[in-house]
Design an enzyme around this catalytic site. Structure first.
Site, PDB file in Angstrom:
ATOM      1  N   GLN A  99       5.362   1.599  13.530  1.00 14.55           N
ATOM      2  CA  GLN A  99       4.852   1.062  14.910  1.00 14.55           C
ATOM      3  C   GLN A  99       5.641   2.635  15.390  1.00 14.55           C
ATOM      4  O   GLN A  99       5.101   3.185  16.601  1.00 14.55           O
ATOM      5  CB  GLN A  99       5.335  -0.303  15.590  1.00 14.55           C
ATOM      6  N   LYS A 144      -1.950   4.393  10.978  1.00 12.02           N
ATOM      7  CA  LYS A 144      -1.520   3.870  12.317  1.00 12.02           C
ATOM      8  C   LYS A 144      -1.554   5.256  12.785  1.00 12.02           C
ATOM      9  O   LYS A 144      -0.697   5.220  14.587  1.00 12.02           O
ATOM     10  CB  LYS A 144      -0.269   3.276  12.432  1.00 12.02           C
ATOM     11  N   ASP A 175      11.758  -0.766   9.357  1.00 11.89           N
ATOM     12  CA  ASP A 175       9.468  -0.510   9.314  1.00 11.89           C
ATOM     13  C   ASP A 175       9.726   0.234  10.115  1.00 11.89           C
ATOM     14  O   ASP A 175       9.423  -0.495  11.094  1.00 11.89           O
ATOM     15  CB  ASP A 175       9.975  -2.075   9.260  1.00 11.89           C
ATOM     16  N   CYS A 213       0.261 -11.558  12.512  1.00 13.94           N
ATOM     17  CA  CYS A 213       1.384 -10.779  10.939  1.00 13.94           C
ATOM     18  C   CYS A 213       2.365 -10.925  11.731  1.00 13.94           C
ATOM     19  O   CYS A 213       3.811 -10.035  11.253  1.00 13.94           O
ATOM     20  CB  CYS A 213       0.528  -9.763  10.446  1.00 13.94           C
ATOM     21  N   HIS A 224       7.367  -8.227  11.070  1.00 16.18           N
ATOM     22  CA  HIS A 224       5.601  -7.977  10.209  1.00 16.18           C
ATOM     23  C   HIS A 224       6.435  -8.765   9.478  1.00 16.18           C
ATOM     24  O   HIS A 224       7.026  -8.478   8.795  1.00 16.18           O
ATOM     25  CB  HIS A 224       5.296  -7.127  10.623  1.00 16.18           C
TER      26      HIS A 224
HETATM   27  C1  LIG Z   1       5.442  -2.904  12.266  1.00 15.55           C
HETATM   28  C2  LIG Z   1       5.127  -3.155  10.448  1.00 15.55           C
HETATM   29  N1  LIG Z   1       5.132  -3.422   9.686  1.00 15.55           N
HETATM   30  C3  LIG Z   1       4.066  -3.698   8.229  1.00 15.55           C
HETATM   31  C4  LIG Z   1       3.030  -3.242   8.617  1.00 15.55           C
HETATM   32  C5  LIG Z   1       1.671  -3.376   7.819  1.00 15.55           C
HETATM   33  O1  LIG Z   1       1.280  -2.290   7.787  1.00 15.55           O
HETATM   34  P1  LIG Z   1       0.273  -1.678   6.495  1.00 15.55           P
HETATM   35  O2  LIG Z   1      -0.267  -3.056   6.606  1.00 15.55           O
HETATM   36  O3  LIG Z   1      -0.432  -0.546   6.966  1.00 15.55           O
HETATM   37  O4  LIG Z   1       0.909  -1.902   5.017  1.00 15.55           O
HETATM   38  C6  LIG Z   1       2.445  -3.049  10.591  1.00 15.55           C
HETATM   39  C7  LIG Z   1       1.196  -3.158  10.704  1.00 15.55           C
HETATM   40  O5  LIG Z   1       0.804  -3.627  11.125  1.00 15.55           O
HETATM   41  C8  LIG Z   1       2.900  -3.088  11.252  1.00 15.55           C
HETATM   42  O6  LIG Z   1       2.873  -3.427  12.368  1.00 15.55           O
END
Ligand SMILES: Cc1ncc(COP(=O)(O)O)c(C=O)c1O
Length: 409
Positions: free
Chosen positions: A204, A227, A201, A367, A124
């Protein structure tokens, strides 16, 4: 006892509504999840009955607020298997947690030319751009794992990528586009032997899988409350306490200090060191309630339900002519996020037709533009599932795709 999805859905008031004259079919939980009444009630009670600032008031409301805030931290720590609540740093979201780590580690490690940071093509943007910026600032080099044709992390060049030059490896645990769950065992071992830190990260994965940070082999993980049935505005950076204790602060201000004089400042130990200013108190308490709710149902049972739904969805989607699934085609090593294309139809058109039928999916680059580039498409349609998803909703998605094919011939 089998997982009673209909019982679970009754906890989510949003499922009472219709969208465009159809029952809501919410297939966008990888984007943000819906909230059960148990979370909403706890947040409302905090605002209505014991709102006060944390860690600074001697009065009753402040004390009650602090107890609830720290209680949420402790329950979140237990939820992920942390060794101590002090390993749980509250942030605004995953993005802030990763930026915190990138800034602080860059300074702690005195990153510079000759050093390397390793990520992957599957990230992401939240776990990509902060490391790009860090490398630009410090002169370090950014390197990355590729993605195989079946949507898995390509570890074939692990030994060339992770070397004694590597200072940080930061990888997505479960891809928000491909649904791939990365088994990081080999990478963690390699990073450790190279003396590199490993960040994951888990935005998910924490919401969907039973996860134990001790077993994972990472030094730091990030995840985000919205999430996982919690509100927006709250996320977590988990780190090994001995590592957090060495890391310099990211944001500065109230609550993160030990002593301040006009000549200089010393900093509080973690987690306070990383929580400058008034934190998102109600949101943290809400995330605590979300964790209670998930724990009550059991993460293993939630995961099993999602595996059943995902298997059903993979079958349903692969039987729609013209649909191409991006990412693992079978349930092994993947979670309940399925991205796909419909031959000759732009994902935005797919999304609009589905929305007209009450089916909410995400379309776009999610993203994660490099993932789309890897599969030579500008955008994808993504259906993502959670504990409240039913097979009837997958049937509605499949019927919607038939409609898409009719409209576009
Ligand atoms: C894999 C992953 N990392 C990071 C994020 C970023 O999350 P946030 O926008 O809540 O910071 C997301 C959000 O879609 C994500 O799916």
């Amino acid at each position: 006892m089998s997982f009673d999805v209909e019982r679970v859905r009754k906890d989510f008031p949003i499922f009472e509504r219709e969208v465009n004259g159809h029952p809501l079919v919410y297939l966008d939980s990888a984007n943000t999840s819906q909230k059960p009444v148990q979370v909403l009630d706890v947040m409302r009670a905090h605002q209505e009955r014991y709102n006060g600032n944390v860690s600074r008031s001697v009065h009753t409301l402040g004390t009650e607020s602090t107890e609830a805030y720290e209680g949420a931290r402790a329950r979140i720590a237990t939820f992920i298997g942390a060794a101590s609540p002090d390993e749980v740093v509250f942030t605004k979201n995953s993005t802030e947690a990763i930026n915190l780590a990138a800034h602080s580690l860059g300074q702690m490690l005195r990153l510079g030319p000759g050093d390397e940071v390793v990520i992957s093509e599957m990230e992401h943007h939240s776990n990509l751009v902060p490391w790009q910026l860090l490398c630009e600032r410090t002169g370090a080099t950014l390197r990355w794992f590729g993605i195989s044709d079946d949507g898995r992390l390509d570890e074939s060049n692990l030994d060339e990528l992770v070397t004694e030059r590597t200072k940080i490896v930061s990888l997505v645990h479960m891809s928000n586009v491909l649904g791939t769950v990365n088994d990081v065992t080999r990478i963690a071992a390699r990073a450790r032997s190279a003396g590199a830190l490993l960040m994951l990260d888990c935005s998910q994965s924490v919401p969907h899988l039973p996860l134990d940070v001790q077993a994972l082999g990472a030094d730091l993980i990030a995840f985000t409350g919205h999430k996982m049935l919690g509100p927006t505005g709250i996320g977590v950076l988990w780190g090994r306490l001995d590592l957090l204790a060495q890391m310099p602060p990211f944001l500065a201000g109230g609550s993160m200090i030990e002593t301040v004089t006009m000549a200089g400042t010393t900093f509080a130990p973690p987690p306070a060191r990383f929580e400058a200013g008034t934190p998102p108190i109600t949101e943290a308490i809400g995330l605590g309630a979300a964790v209670d709710y998930l724990t009550g149902l059991g993460m293993a049972a939630i995961h099993e339900h999602e595996q059943t739904i995902t298997r059903y969805a993979l079958d349903a989607l692969s039987s729609v002519p013209g649909v191409r699934i991006f990412g693992p085609a079978t349930i092994e090593g993947r979670g309940g996020t399925v991205s796909f294309g419909v031959d000759g139809v732009h994902p935005h058109d797919v999304g609009q037709i589905l929305d007209a039928l009450g089916v909410e999916v995400r379309v776009g680059h999610h993203c994660a533009r490099p993932v789309c580039s890897r599969f030579s498409v500008p955008a994808m349609t993504r259906a993502s599932f959670y504990l409240y998803t039913t097979t009837a909703e997958i049937d509605a998605l499949a019927r919607g795709l038939d409609q898409v094919r009719k409209v576009f011939g």
